[in-house]
Every structure is written in C-alpha cells, then in structure tokens.
Design a protein around this motif. Structure first.
Motif, PDB file in Angstrom:
ATOM      1  N   THR A   1       0.967  -1.075   0.063  1.00 17.41           N
ATOM      2  CA  THR A   1      -0.018   0.002  -0.028  1.00 17.41           C
ATOM      3  C   THR A   1       0.826   1.161  -0.175  1.00 17.41           C
ATOM      4  O   THR A   1       0.475   2.127  -0.708  1.00 17.41           O
ATOM      5  N   ARG A  50       3.721   1.596  -1.554  1.00 19.30           N
ATOM      6  CA  ARG A  50       4.259   1.689  -2.646  1.00 19.30           C
ATOM      7  C   ARG A  50       3.243   2.298  -3.659  1.00 19.30           C
ATOM      8  O   ARG A  50       3.326   3.258  -4.375  1.00 19.30           O
ATOM      9  N   ASN A  51       1.920   1.853  -3.467  1.00 16.47           N
ATOM     10  CA  ASN A  51       0.951   2.664  -4.314  1.00 16.47           C
ATOM     11  C   ASN A  51       0.848   4.043  -3.926  1.00 16.47           C
ATOM     12  O   ASN A  51       0.449   4.826  -4.700  1.00 16.47           O
ATOM     13  N   LEU A  52       0.675   4.235  -2.636  1.00 12.65           N
ATOM     14  CA  LEU A  52       0.669   5.485  -2.076  1.00 12.65           C
ATOM     15  C   LEU A  52       1.560   6.337  -2.751  1.00 12.65           C
ATOM     16  O   LEU A  52       1.281   7.584  -3.387  1.00 12.65           O
ATOM     17  N   SER A  73       1.162   6.892  -6.572  1.00 12.64           N
ATOM     18  CA  SER A  73       0.052   7.525  -7.159  1.00 12.64           C
ATOM     19  C   SER A  73       0.544   8.931  -7.314  1.00 12.64           C
ATOM     20  O   SER A  73      -0.064   9.576  -8.083  1.00 12.64           O
ATOM     21  N   PHE A  74       1.481   9.592  -6.974  1.00 15.04           N
ATOM     22  CA  PHE A  74       1.809  10.812  -7.211  1.00 15.04           C
ATOM     23  C   PHE A  74       2.813  11.219  -8.241  1.00 15.04           C
ATOM     24  O   PHE A  74       2.944  12.061  -8.876  1.00 15.04           O
ATOM     25  N   ARG A 125      -0.361   4.271 -11.551  1.00 18.48           N
ATOM     26  CA  ARG A 125      -0.848   4.018 -10.106  1.00 18.48           C
ATOM     27  C   ARG A 125      -1.846   5.287  -9.999  1.00 18.48           C
ATOM     28  O   ARG A 125      -2.128   5.650  -8.686  1.00 18.48           O
ATOM     29  N   PHE A 126      -2.557   6.062 -10.937  1.00 16.48           N
ATOM     30  CA  PHE A 126      -3.485   7.270 -10.656  1.00 16.48           C
ATOM     31  C   PHE A 126      -4.303   7.145 -11.760  1.00 16.48           C
ATOM     32  O   PHE A 126      -3.986   7.941 -12.863  1.00 16.48           O
ATOM     33  N   VAL A 127      -5.499   6.528 -11.687  1.00 13.19           N
ATOM     34  CA  VAL A 127      -6.118   5.961 -12.751  1.00 13.19           C
ATOM     35  C   VAL A 127      -7.279   6.872 -12.937  1.00 13.19           C
ATOM     36  O   VAL A 127      -8.028   6.654 -14.154  1.00 13.19           O
ATOM     37  N   THR A 128      -7.672   7.791 -12.075  1.00  8.97           N
ATOM     38  CA  THR A 128      -9.034   8.366 -12.322  1.00  8.97           C
ATOM     39  C   THR A 128      -8.975   9.506 -13.111  1.00  8.97           C
ATOM     40  O   THR A 128      -8.004  10.312 -13.283  1.00  8.97           O
TER      41      THR A 128
END
Lengths: 203, 402, 390, 188
Positions: free
Chosen positions: A13, A15-17, A20-21, A26-29
């Motif tokens: 988690t 690594r994902n946090l 996402s930056f 890892r930032f799909v929205t």
C-alpha cells in the motif's frame, strides 16, 4: 502471527501511495466532466437514423420503413408507421419512407441488433451517453426528427464503419446505374431512356 | 498551564502561548484569573483538536484514496480542503431519525457521553514545555480512568437503538474494549516503574537529555520500551475501534454496528468521539514512550516544544490511517484471543524485563552488553514463541495440479 | 453447541425455528441478513438464526431480482435472446454469450470457424481473469479491508473492460457472440493491446498476492472456515473453482473439450482442504493459468473468417429437437437447455445457473461458524444475483 | 459413453421390470433421453448413480417443460459422471395430467443439486415433488397463486406494465402528429 505478511501488505500500500504521485499507472481516475476519456470507435449507445445530407434530413432518410428492425428488436422499443406516398431515394428509386419512427430510449438497451439486421444501413449506433430528460414520454421517446442525423455526423463518430458503408452504397449505386444503362441500351427503345435523377453522393 | 519558569533561556516562540494567555487575562480582575486560564485552556484544546479532527477525516479519505490510486475528495475547495466543513453542514442539516422503539433518553445521551469522556482525557496530556492543561501528579491514572468510560457510552448506543445489529455491536464493543483495557494499562506500568512517577510532566521530564550527544533517551529506545510501545499501539488501535479491530461498526457484517440507528449530527458526534479518542491515545503514547515534547536532537531545540509534540502525534496518526488502508478485520474470538493469550502475557513479561533493566542500571562495560542481550532476548523471543503457538494451524499452502 | 447437533437442528424442514429456552443460552436470535445488506453481493437474503454469534440455521431467500428470463426467452427469437444473456451474470457477459451460442450451435448443428473458436477462448479467459480478480477484491471487502484490494481489482478490471468496449462496443453488455462465430473480427491493434495486457497481468498478480496471500489476518479469517467435503460438493452439484478447491478434478474445459481448449496446454489447480482460503487460492492459481492460455491463444490465432459463411442471422429456425450446451464459466458450469419445435422462438429456454446451485451448500458451510464467517463464506462462493434469480 | 439403448438394457438388467423407454432426439446434438415410468423413478435414479459402469453422480440440470398440447408436465434431468468424466444421460419424468395429478417422486434424496431446481419447477410449473425435504416456492413470493412458466399463464392486469411504443407511446405518437402528413419539425 509473525506479522511478515502484514508488513508486506503495508509495503504494497505504501508503494501505491507514493506511486500515485508520480506514476500514471497508479493514478487512474479521470476527472469527469473536466477531463474525458476518449471513447473507442466501436462504442455504441442509442441508435440514430442516417440521413444523406444535413440540409434536408427528412427528405434524404435512408430508412425505407421495412420494419425489420421493429420485428427483431429484443425489447420491442422501435415503432414505425409507413408513409402512404413514396419519395425517391439515393439511387433514384421510389421508396416508402417512415411517417412515424419512434424509439423509446427508456426501454432501448443499445444492443445494436437493429443495426445488424438493417439491410439499408439506415440505422446506426450513436455515442451519446449524457442523455437525460425530465419527462418519461416527451423526453425519452425520440421521434424521427430527433433521431435523424447526417451522414457526416456518422463519419465523425464511426470513421471506418462509415467509410466501409459509403463504399458499399457507392458500389451498389454504380451497379444500379450500370444495370439501368444496360436495360435502357438492351431495350434500344426509340425514345431515349429518362435521365435518372441522381442525388450527388455524400462527400 | 503552569506559570512561566524563571529561566529566561527559553526563546520567544517557546513562551509565546503563555505570554498570550497572560496578556488576555491581564484585562480581568485578579480573582477571576484562574477561571479565565482554565476557560482559555478548554477553548484552545477544543479548537485545536476540533480542527485536527476535521482535517484528520479529510486526510484519512485523501490517503485512503491515494493508496487506492484515486485522488480522494477534491471537489470542495482547493484539494478538497473544505470537505470537512461540507460534511459538518451535511450532518447538521440531515434529519435526525430516532426509531420509535428506541429509548429516547439513552439514544440521545450515548453520543454526548461518548464525546464528553473522550474530551476529558485531553486534560492531562502535556502538549508543550509549559502547555500542560492540568498538571496532576497521577495524571496517567486519570487519563485511563476517563478513557475507559467510553465503553459504557458505546454499549448505551447499541442497547438504546433497539436494533438487532446494534445489540450485536454493543456486546462486541464491550468484549473488545474491556479485553484491550488490560494490555493498555499493563503496557504503561513499566514506564511508571522506570520513571518512578505517575504524572505525565514527570515522565516527560525523565525522558529529557540525550545520550552520546545524538540518541535522545526516550523510553522507546530501550528494549522494554519498544515492546511496551508496540503493545500500547496495538491496544490503542483496539480501544479506538480502528481497523483491524473495527468490529463494533463492522460494515460488512453488522451494517453500521452501534451506529445503525443514528443519523444527522449524532452520527457525526460518534466519529468526532472516535477521532478524539484516537488523538488522545496517540498523545499519551507520545508522552509515555516518545519523549513528549522533547526534540530529538539538541540542536533542534529552537523549534518550539509543542511543534515537536504535534509532529510526533501526526506521525502516529498517519500510522493509524496506513493500517486502516491495508488490513482486513479480525474475527471476534480471534480478537479476544489476541488480547488475552498474546498481548497480556507479553505485557507481563515486559514488566519483568523492565524490572531487570532498572535493577541492572549500574552495570558497567561488558556487563552493559550482557544487560542489553538479556533484555532484547526477553523482548524478542516470547512473541515469536507465543505467535507460533497461537497460529499453529495457519500458514501458506502448496497446491497440486490435476 | 457443538457441530453435530447443529446439523440435526438444521435439518428441521422449512422456516420452523427451534426455540431454546435454557437459562444459560437464552433465546436464539433470528436475524434477516438482506435483501438490503452491504455484503450479500446483490439482493440476496439469508434468514440466519443465531445462538450468540454462532450460526444455528441459515435459510436463503431468493427471487428479489426474478424477472422470468426464461419466459422472455420463449417469447423472443434466438438472436434477440443473446443481449439478454449479458444480463444473467453481469460480470461475465462474454462467457454467458458463448454458452448460449454453444447450445444453439449444438441444437442447429452449426459449424464454427477456427478463428472464432480462438477468439472465444481469448474472450472467455479475459472474463475469467476479471471475474477472479474481482472475487478476491470482494472477499477482502467482506473480510473488512476498507476497499484497497477491491480498488486494485477494479483498476485491472477496467483495463479488460476497455478491451471489451473497443471490440464489442460496450464494457459489460457485449452481445458479441453469434450462432456460428463472433460478430466483429478483432483487428491487429486490439490483439496487440490484449497481448500487452496478458503479459502485464502476471506482475499485477504478484503484487496482489504480496498484499493478500501471506496476510496473517486473511489466513486467520479464511483457513479452516467453511470446509466443503468432496462428496457433498459433487452431490450438491457444485461446479467451478469451488469444486476444484475441494480436490475434485472436474474442469469442463478438460472434460468436455469444447472450443479450442483441446489444442491449448493448461493445468487445473486442485485444493486439499476445501475451505475459504483454498477457494481464494484456487482462483488466484487459475488466473495464472488463464494468463498462459491467453498468451498461447493470442500467439497461434489462425487467420480465416470470423463467422461461418452459411450462418443465418435472421429467420433462424433450427429443426425440431433439443440440446443442452454447457461451458466452464468463471463461476462454474453455465449451461443452456433449448427445446425447438422448428419455430423462430425456442419452445423451452432454460439456463443452468451455477451461482444458484452453488448456494445449495451455503447452509452446510456456515453451520457452527460465526456471523462474520458466514459473510466471508458467502463471498467465497461468488454469486451474482442476476444469474441466481434469472 | 454408451448410447441410450445400452443404458436402457443396463437399467432393465439392474432394476428388473422398470417401465422405461428411449425418446430419440432429432437434433444434431443427438442427446437421446430415457423416459422413466411413474413408479420406480427414484430406484432407477439410485441405480444410475451407483452402477459401476455409469457412476452418474452429478445431476447438473433439472428442467421443467410444459406440454399443453400433450396434456402433461415434464421434468428433464441431465446427469453427468464426475468420476468417469462422461455424460450427459438425459432422463425424463412426466406427470399424469396438467390439472390435479401433478405429483412426481423427487430426486433430491438421490442428488442434492436438485433441491433448488425442483423447488423452482414447483414454483414456476406447479409439479409437486413428494419426498423433497423443503418444497416451497423458490423465486415467487409465497402468496403467489399461479405458475408463471406454464404456456397458458395469463398475466394479471394490474401487473406494473412498462409501456413500450405499442401502448401509451402509440397513442401519444398518434396524437403528436397525424399519421398521413408528417409535421416537419426543425432540422436537428
């Protein structure tokens, strides 16, 4: 309960946090409605009627009210009433046209079977998904005026399919003209054959 | 807050809050000064921790979002900064539904009592060098007494809602909070044994100074301190109903647990109380194990003490949120088994280690290595043995292919 | 209450609830979980009788999403039923379409060109990937993880749904298979995208397993919970990953050898304990097999027509007779039983729903466990109410 | 996998005096079925499940079929063998008539997978299975009186009916513009 698995989970988690930056994967929205994802060309939502040109859509509808789509439509949401008189179509042949062509978009599930079974390429799938109405019947039951859209619009949303359809129609038209000329020459009738009134094919 | 100490070596930032308070109370007649002081204390605590609660909910949703590869709330205000106020207004305007079968008095009292008890616990936490709201010499005892009253309020909420799921949650909450009260208390007893005082300021004072110029002698850097800190944090997770121990309001089983029949601002009060409880427990953890408001390095003394306290508190809260984003929930019997068969024995062993540690304080030279070796052994070996014993049947498996 | 007399208690027919009035145990508490409940995967209701937190009796209640799909099937033509099959198990529309197309092809003796067989295998394995990934996400969601595994699963599912959308036009309601082949021939760009997805999926699965498989809390919550014996599984008609998790080697792709599966090499993982953790792990191992299947199918995808030239689209009237076609859907054996009288509409149109029949054993698994386990066990059985209620 | 006739001989050998007959299936799938007489259906089912050569331990599908023109209700079972990996063997049972004599022996004691499917047949077709452990309606609510999947089922008129273009929409469309002369709205 040694906790090693928990720590690995926390590491994933974390690594994902951090990812996402900086990592787009890892930032799909996408921030709809400001940003919009590009719809694939095959995307389909509600059907629309293809008209040859934009200036006179009611006059140049490809639909000949053969009611095949009305019979094949799974939820039976298409309603067609034939016209009494006839009008010339793209090939100059006199065809019936639909006096009433209503699609109840509240019942339609965009399954595109009508497109598949239409022998005249008269109905194609649109890509409109932002479609709201305040009234169940006046807003959601589209009549043929709201459904008709020009061929250029069709080229806009489904370029390859539109090109292929136009190619086929042009070939069919050429074959029809060829046959008409042959029939006229074969008859070699004294009076010259009436010049077929040909609409300019859509550019 | 105690009066400003005589030493003038404290630079201006350090004394600023006290000076501000004295300037305000200087307008009032001398006799009412003590009342004004305590009112200012209360107002500042409520303001600071109220805002911290608001932005903690936002931070939690943003971090949870970022962990799940999505932005989290960003529509209200820049980067979602107005989201807490939007939630507040929503909660205020939502209709407060009280089921007809519910017991109205208890149904109303539950959130109020829960919030009151969790705010009471802030009275004794030393936020800064001279920012201690109430300097009791048995402050830690008072802290845990106030903190443990929240169980009553949660049970009141569950029982008064007259709803099967709420009743389940009430029973679960009782079992969980009581069984985690024990490791919580047992884990701070070594601190009292080592520092010899029950008052938070005394404990923080005992952790002042640095060894070898760089390593602050906070209690967490001793073997038994680290074990005590770990047990304290696990129990704090359970005490504030945070994942992986959020069984009372387990949304996948009991819909919303004891909160099922609450709506509107009462529902928000429950969350405020939960976050206050979380902040208070982390504040106490900082005071007991992480050296309260002491700076980690002597050169960093210029930064005011309350800033250090806030930094440590935020680090702990970030840990809470990180764990919530990752771990699934334990089952009820596993939760109580973890408390009674794992944490309580470890806390008792930790008590022994501390006794050994303090008694062998005067050892010198090689004996110091032996002291560290024995202490580390006593801290590391029991959890491994107990852990393997408790999780006997579990483990990764191998699979065959047809 | 030990488990044996729970079984006796559970066999009490119908909803009659035995009242226990001894002063120590107090009353049994009858709780209705559903139809509006956060973790019943749709409008599914369980009347659970609890002694404290232990499940004593569990009666599932169906029908909240019943729209009589089979009666609609009898009143519409064969082609018009195809878009309705998307709505059965709305997670796996491609495999529903394939099962229906397979049954009709059996009924009418319709041949299917090779390229269509391979495309169908590719789409079915993509559907299996997205279904099993989402199952792991939902299982953790029921176990209490606050959405993180589920969001990773949905992130990967979106990539697969983008592939479906660019091919069939709709993410979930693909309406893609026809009797005698597929509706659209995937172009090279689509095949390249599918290849990159298949190659990248292994890395995602490694990260997913690092987050979940070794997780002690997940192991504590699922190992030894809801143990299903092989004999009960076969007797109760359970099919799919649940059956294989109990150690029964029965995978329709190997048994029936339909489509292009006989020409592809893949292994079938089997579990030994048949508990919830095995059901989760079997699906993860099956996903790895699906990745290798995808890569093989994409590698030797033959050229040729996507649709059998003699296939009729409209006016399709198979001769009188009946046929039962079934495939290995992600949830189990999904089958279509069609009786034709020669007319354009089938005389009888029956769907064999794997989710409904897999629920036969829900009560047997949940007896003696706590209410938290009942939720996790229901999650591991993987039901979708569109298919259960039809 | 033996053909239907061989299975018929095998059953006659195993259960002497069984009243069974083979029904040919003209479709290319050639899944011929065996019609079990009313009497000893469960006994034959147990034999099919336990016979060494058959071992049909998976009853994958149980379907109800309504034949108003023949005057009976029919239940079709598709049996597969998980052990020997063969199937389907299709067996059928027929009720005496569609009115009062609609009871059939339930096969749930033999194959537990028929439990929900037989409840659904009871719910939608009205076939009463005796020996079924828990015969209740599966999908419709318990107070529902009729059997919807029967061919002669008539929908109640208060059924919340979603008007498609042929109903209210038709009236509205006709009112919107008179049939013959299409009123030209503005071009979109």
């Amino acid at each position: 309960m040694l906790g090693i698995g928990l720590l690995q989970g926390l590491a994933v988690t974390a690594r994902n946090l951090i990812g996402s930056f900086h990592d787009p994967k890892r930032f799909v929205t996408t921030q709809y409605p400001e940003e919009r994802t590009k719809l694939p060309e095959a995307y389909r939502n509600f059907p629309f009627l293809v008209a040859e040109n934009a200036t006179d859509p009611m006059g140049t509808l490809r639909c000949v009210a053969c009611q095949i789509c009305e019979k094949e439509c799974p939820p039976q949401c298409i309603y067609i009433e034939k016209s009494k008189d006839k009008k010339p179509d793209a090939n100059g042949k006199m065809q019936i046209y639909p006096a009433i062509f209503a699609i109840d978009t509240a019942v339609c599930m965009s399954c595109q079977i009508c497109v598949e079974v239409c022998p005249f390429d008269a109905i194609k799938m649109d890509q409109v998904f932002e479609f709201a109405a305040t009234d169940r019947f006046n807003g959601l039951v589209l009549d043929r005026v709201q459904l008709a859209k020009p061929n250029s619009y069709f080229h806009g949303i489904h370029p390859t399919e539109a090109a292929e359809v136009d190619g086929r129609l042009a070939a069919a038209r050429k074959a029809a003209e060829e046959k008409a000329r042959l029939a006229a020459a074969a008859k070699a009738a004294p009076k010259p054959p009436p010049a077929p009134k040909v609409d300019p094919p859509a550019e | 807050m105690n009066p400003c100490p005589s030493g003038t070596q404290q630079h201006f930032l350090e004394r600023a809050p006290v000076l501000l308070r004295d300037w305000i109370t200087s307008f009032l007649p001398g006799s009412t000064r003590w009342l004004a002081d305590s009112l200012i204390d209360i107002a500042s605590i409520l303001a600071v921790f109220g805002l911290l609660f608001a932005f903690l909910t936002l931070a939690e949703r943003k971090v949870l979002g970022r962990v799940q590869n999505r932005p989290g709330p960003n529509r209200t205000g820049w980067m979602g900064l107005l989201q807490p106020f939007a939630d507040g207004i929503k909660m205020l305007t939502k209709e407060d539904v009280v089921p007809r079968a519910a017991d109205p008095v208890l149904h109303f009292l539950a959130p109020v009592a829960l919030l009151a008890f969790s705010i009471l616990t802030f009275a004794v936490i030393p936020f800064g060098r001279n920012l201690v709201p109430l300097d009791l010499d048995a402050g830690v005892l008072y802290f845990f007494a106030a903190g443990s009253a929240t169980e009553l309020a949660i049970f009141m909420a569950g029982w008064a809602s007259h709803n099967k799921y709420a009743l389940f949650a009430a029973m679960r909450a009782l079992a969980q909070l009581i069984s985690y009260e024990l490791p919580l208390l047992l884990s701070f007893v070594p601190v009292v044994l080592a520092t010899g005082s029950l008052s938070p300021t005394g404990i923080v004072a005992a952790q002042a100074g640095w060894r070898w110029g760089a390593v602050p002698n906070w209690l967490v850097f001793t073997p038994w301190g680290a074990a005590g800190f770990a047990i304290f944090m696990i129990s704090a997770l359970a005490e504030s109903n945070r994942s992986p121990f959020d069984l009372p309001e387990a949304e996948s089983e009991l819909i919303a647990g004891h909160l099922t029949e609450y709506s509107g601002f009462k529902y928000a009060l429950f969350f405020m109380a939960e976050y206050f409880g979380m902040c208070a427990l982390s504040g106490m953890a900082v005071t007991l194990f992480l050296g309260g408001w002491h700076a980690p390095l002597p050169v960093l003394e210029i930064i005011p003490s309350y800033a250090w306290f806030a930094a440590k508190l935020l680090v702990l809260l970030a840990g809470f949120i990180w764990i919530r984003a990752t771990l699934p929930r334990l089952r009820m019997d596993q939760l109580t088994k973890l408390a009674w068969k794992f944490l309580v024995p470890l806390a008792l062993i930790n008590l022994g280690t501390t006794a050994f540690w303090t008694l062998t304080h005067p050892w010198e030279g090689p004996l110091q290595l032996l002291r560290w070796g024995v202490a580390l052994g006593l801290v590391l070996i029991p959890p491994v043995l107990l852990g393997r014993g408790l999780s006997s049947g579990l483990g990764p498996r191998r699979y065959r292919y047809a | 209450m030990n488990v044996p007399d729970l079984q006796a208690l559970a066999s009490v027919p119908g909803p009659a609830i035995r009242a226990v009035h001894d002063e120590f145990h107090g009353d049994l508490l009858e709780v209705s979980m559903g139809p509006h409940h956060p973790s019943t995967h749709g409008v599914f209701r369980m009347i659970v009788t609890l002694d404290g937190e232990t499940v004593v009796k569990l009666k599932p209640v169906f029908g909240y999403l019943h729209r009589n799909h089979e009666k609609i099937g009898e009143n519409t033509s064969y082609l018009a039923s195809m878009p309705y099959t998307d709505r059965l198990d709305y997670f796996c529309s491609m495999t529903n379409n394939w099962a229906y197309a397979l049954a009709v092809e059996k009924l009418a003796g319709q041949a299917v060109p090779d390229r269509a067989e391979y495309v169908r295998v590719i789409l079915a394995e993509l559907t299996r990937l997205l279904n099993h990934t989402c199952l792991a996400g939902f299982l953790l969601q029921d176990g209490g993880a606050s959405g993180t595994p589920l969001m990773y699963a949905f992130r990967e599912r979106e990539k697969i749904l983008d592939l479906f959308e660019s091919l069939s036009g709709s993410r979930m309601m693909c309406n893609f298979q026809r009797f005698g082949g597929c509706r659209v021939d995937p172009d090279p760009a689509w095949l390249a995208a599918a290849r990159t997805l298949a190659d990248g999926y292994g890395r995602f699965l490694d990260e997913f397993e690092r987050l979940l498989t070794g997780n002690e809390i997940l192991m504590a919550r699922t190992q030894g919970i809801g143990r299903l014996s092989p004999a009960l599984a076969v007797g109760a008609g359970v099919t799919g990953p649940i059956l294989r998790a109990s150690g029964v080697d029965y995978d329709l792709r190997k048994v029936d050898g339909y489509g292009a599966y006989p020409r592809l090499k893949f292994r079938v993982p089997l579990g030994d304990h048949g508990d919830t953790y095995d059901r989760y792990m079997i699906r993860v191992l099956e996903m790895r097999e699906s990745i290798s299947l995808l890569q093989q199918a994409l590698a030797d995808l033959p050229a040729g027509p996507i649709m059998d030239p003699k296939a009729k689209l409209r006016g399709f009237r198979p001769k009188a007779g009946e046929a039962y076609g079934r495939i290995e859907g992600p949830k189990g054996e999904i089958g279509f039983y069609l009786i034709s009288e020669g007319g354009p509409n089938p005389y009888r149109y029956r769907v064999r729903p794997p989710s409904l029949i897999n629920l036969t054993i829900l009560e047997d698994l949940c007896l003696g466990h706590s209410i938290a386990d009942a939720v996790v066990i229901l999650g591991s059985i993987d039901i979708v109410l569109g298919e259960v209620d039809r | 996998m033996e053909s239907a006739e061989q299975i018929r001989e095998r059953i006659l050998a195993g259960v002497p005096g069984a009243d069974i007959s083979v029904l040919p299936n003209p479709a290319p799938s050639a899944q011929h079925s065996i019609l079990l007489g009313p009497g000893r259906a469960r006994e034959i089912a147990i034999f099919l499940r336990d016979a060494p050569g058959l071992k049909l331990d998976l009853c994958s599908n149980a379907t109800g079929v309504d034949w108003p023109q023949h005057g009976y209700l029919e239940v079709v079972y598709h049996l597969y063998s998980v052990e020997l990996k063969h199937g389907p063997v299709v067996i059928r049972q027929r009720t005496a008539n569609r009115g009062d004599a609609v009871t059939l022996p339930s096969l749930t004691p033999v194959w537990r997978s028929c439990e929900f499917q037989e409840r659904e047949i009871f719910d939608l077709f009205g076939v009463v299975f005796d020996g079924h452990p828990d015969l209740r309606r599966l999908l419709m609510w318990d107070e529902f009186k009729d059997h919807p999947m029967r061919k002669d089922y008539v929908e109640p008129d208060d059924f919340e009916w979603e008007p498609t273009p042929h109903g209210d929409v038709l009236a509205k469309a006709r009112g919107h513009y008179p049939a013959a002369v299409p009123k030209e709205g503005p071009a979109p």
